[in-house]
Design an enzyme around this catalytic site. Structure first.
Site, PDB file in Angstrom:
ATOM      1  N   LYS A 130      16.761  -2.964  -3.573  1.00 28.99           N
ATOM      2  CA  LYS A 130      17.645  -2.496  -2.501  1.00 28.99           C
ATOM      3  C   LYS A 130      17.583  -3.414  -1.285  1.00 28.99           C
ATOM      4  CE  LYS A 130      15.833   1.623  -1.953  1.00 28.99           C
ATOM      5  NZ  LYS A 130      14.665   1.563  -2.846  1.00 28.99           N
ATOM      6  N   ARG A 173       4.492   6.350  -5.819  1.00 30.47           N
ATOM      7  CA  ARG A 173       5.823   6.218  -5.196  1.00 30.47           C
ATOM      8  C   ARG A 173       6.929   6.442  -6.223  1.00 30.47           C
ATOM      9  NH1 ARG A 173       5.461   0.537  -2.844  1.00 30.47           N
ATOM     10  NH2 ARG A 173       7.533   0.881  -1.994  1.00 30.47           N
ATOM     11  N   ARG A 189       4.787  -8.154  -5.796  1.00 32.66           N
ATOM     12  CA  ARG A 189       5.537  -8.472  -4.567  1.00 32.66           C
ATOM     13  C   ARG A 189       4.600  -8.962  -3.465  1.00 32.66           C
ATOM     14  NH1 ARG A 189       9.769  -4.168  -2.466  1.00 32.66           N
ATOM     15  NH2 ARG A 189       7.998  -2.740  -2.538  1.00 32.66           N
ATOM     16  N   ARG A 193       2.053  -5.568   0.549  1.00 31.37           N
ATOM     17  CA  ARG A 193       2.250  -4.350   1.318  1.00 31.37           C
ATOM     18  C   ARG A 193       1.151  -3.366   0.961  1.00 31.37           C
ATOM     19  NH1 ARG A 193       8.462  -2.310   0.944  1.00 31.37           N
ATOM     20  NH2 ARG A 193       7.377  -0.330   0.709  1.00 31.37           N
ATOM     21  N   ARG A 203      16.595   9.993   1.149  1.00 33.55           N
ATOM     22  CA  ARG A 203      15.630   9.938   0.063  1.00 33.55           C
ATOM     23  C   ARG A 203      15.321  11.332  -0.464  1.00 33.55           C
ATOM     24  NH1 ARG A 203      12.764   4.746   1.087  1.00 33.55           N
ATOM     25  NH2 ARG A 203      11.079   4.458  -0.393  1.00 33.55           N
TER      26      ARG A 203
HETATM   27  P1  AMP Z   1      10.484   1.505   1.479  1.00 29.01           P
HETATM   28  O1  AMP Z   1      10.253   0.257   2.250  1.00 29.01           O
HETATM   29  O2  AMP Z   1      11.909   1.964   1.478  1.00 29.01           O
HETATM   30  O3  AMP Z   1       9.887   1.470   0.090  1.00 29.01           O
HETATM   31  O4  AMP Z   1       9.673   2.678   2.262  1.00 29.01           O
HETATM   32  C1  AMP Z   1       8.280   2.605   2.433  1.00 29.01           C
HETATM   33  C2  AMP Z   1       7.717   3.999   2.757  1.00 29.01           C
HETATM   34  O5  AMP Z   1       8.293   4.485   3.974  1.00 29.01           O
HETATM   35  C3  AMP Z   1       7.995   5.076   1.732  1.00 29.01           C
HETATM   36  O6  AMP Z   1       7.078   5.060   0.643  1.00 29.01           O
HETATM   37  C4  AMP Z   1       7.856   6.335   2.595  1.00 29.01           C
HETATM   38  O7  AMP Z   1       6.500   6.600   2.862  1.00 29.01           O
HETATM   39  C5  AMP Z   1       8.495   5.898   3.902  1.00 29.01           C
HETATM   40  N1  AMP Z   1       9.970   6.142   3.914  1.00 29.01           N
HETATM   41  C6  AMP Z   1      10.955   5.208   3.939  1.00 29.01           C
HETATM   42  N2  AMP Z   1      12.168   5.783   3.964  1.00 29.01           N
HETATM   43  C7  AMP Z   1      11.946   7.117   3.947  1.00 29.01           C
HETATM   44  C8  AMP Z   1      12.799   8.267   3.939  1.00 29.01           C
HETATM   45  N3  AMP Z   1      14.140   8.143   3.957  1.00 29.01           N
HETATM   46  N4  AMP Z   1      12.211   9.491   3.910  1.00 29.01           N
HETATM   47  C9  AMP Z   1      10.877   9.634   3.911  1.00 29.01           C
HETATM   48  N5  AMP Z   1      10.011   8.616   3.899  1.00 29.01           N
HETATM   49  C10 AMP Z   1      10.532   7.352   3.923  1.00 29.01           C
END
Ligand code: AMP
Length: 223
Positions: free
Chosen positions: A13, A171, A127, A160, A88
């Site tokens: 994404k 996740r 990654r 990360r 999400r």
């Molecule tokens: P990402 O970079 O999109 O994988 O997001 C990293 C982390 O941020 C996720 O594993 C969640 O802990 C938190 N996070 C990101 N977007 C959301 C969302 N829309 N709702 C809840 N937690 C989020």
């Protein structure tokens, strides 16, 4: 154009969001990036969400909605946006729909990027991200020229905190439970397109381009 990129963590994404943002000249908004910035800056919000993000759990819906409603109201998003990592969960999608409807707006298209679980695990554990400029690498498929160093700026590459295997599995489970139901949610609203995310980056981008064109054509013809 208001777009949502939907897909499991590691489905691409972020990469596709950047390409779309460049091509359509609209900003990409990544909730993960916003949350990581809050954590790095040590803000009160960052401190509240740090443990959840580190473990791979979702931040509570009301906090994310408050954060996103503030971001979506900013003037640079008036021409449109690409959302990466939001919504999400069903309550987040409902909150977003309500917020848009109050402004006579709606989502044009939700692009679901499909990648198998096996490929997702490989992508995420391999990654590496530049701590300086944010460029993303993969040890298996897109390694840097010099180990541990960013090709773009020479910065240090780091993993990360939520990309170790146990957290990645967690996740993916969180995605299945909370986020995958959004596929039916948007399908029933006739705004969903599914794109194969296992191809090479340029081919996935092409699939997305085609999906946007065909959705614009269908909507244009119906107007
Ligand atoms: P990402 O970079 O999109 O994988 O997001 C990293 C982390 O941020 C996720 O594993 C969640 O802990 C938190 N996070 C990101 N977007 C959301 C969302 N829309 N709702 C809840 N937690 C989020």
């Amino acid at each position: 154009m208001r777009l949502i990129l939907l897909g499991a963590p590691g489905s691409g994404k972020g990469t596709q969001g950047e390409i779309l943002s460049r091509e359509l000249a609209i900003p990409v908004v990544s909730t993960g990036d916003i949350l990581r910035r809050e954590i790095a800056a040590g803000t009160p919000l960052g401190k509240r969400v740090q443990a959840l993000v580190g473990k791979g759990d979702l931040v509570p819906d009301d906090m994310v909605l408050e954060l996103m409603e503030r971001r979506l109201a900013e003037p640079d998003l008036e021409p449109g946006f690409v959302l990466d990592g939001f919504p999400r969960s069903i309550p987040q999608a409902e909150g977003l729909d309500r917020w848009l409807a109050e402004r006579n707006q709606s989502i044009d298209l939700v692009l679901k990027i499909h990648v198998s679980k096996k490929a997702l695990l490989q992508r995420m554990t391999g990654r590496r991200v530049c701590a300086n400029c944010g460029a993303v690498y993969n040890l298996a498929t897109k390694p840097p020229a010099v180990e541990g160093k960013c090709d773009v700026c020479g910065g240090v590459l780091a993993q990360r905190v939520d990309d170790d295997e146990a957290t990645v599995r967690r996740r993916l489970n969180v995605y299945e439970a909370a986020t995958a139901p959004l596929i039916d949610y948007y399908d029933s609203r006739k705004v969903l397109a599914i794109v194969d995310g296992e191809a090479e980056v340029g081919e996935v981008a092409e699939g997305i381009r085609r999906a946007i064109e065909s959705a614009s054509g269908i909507r244009g013809a119906g107007e």
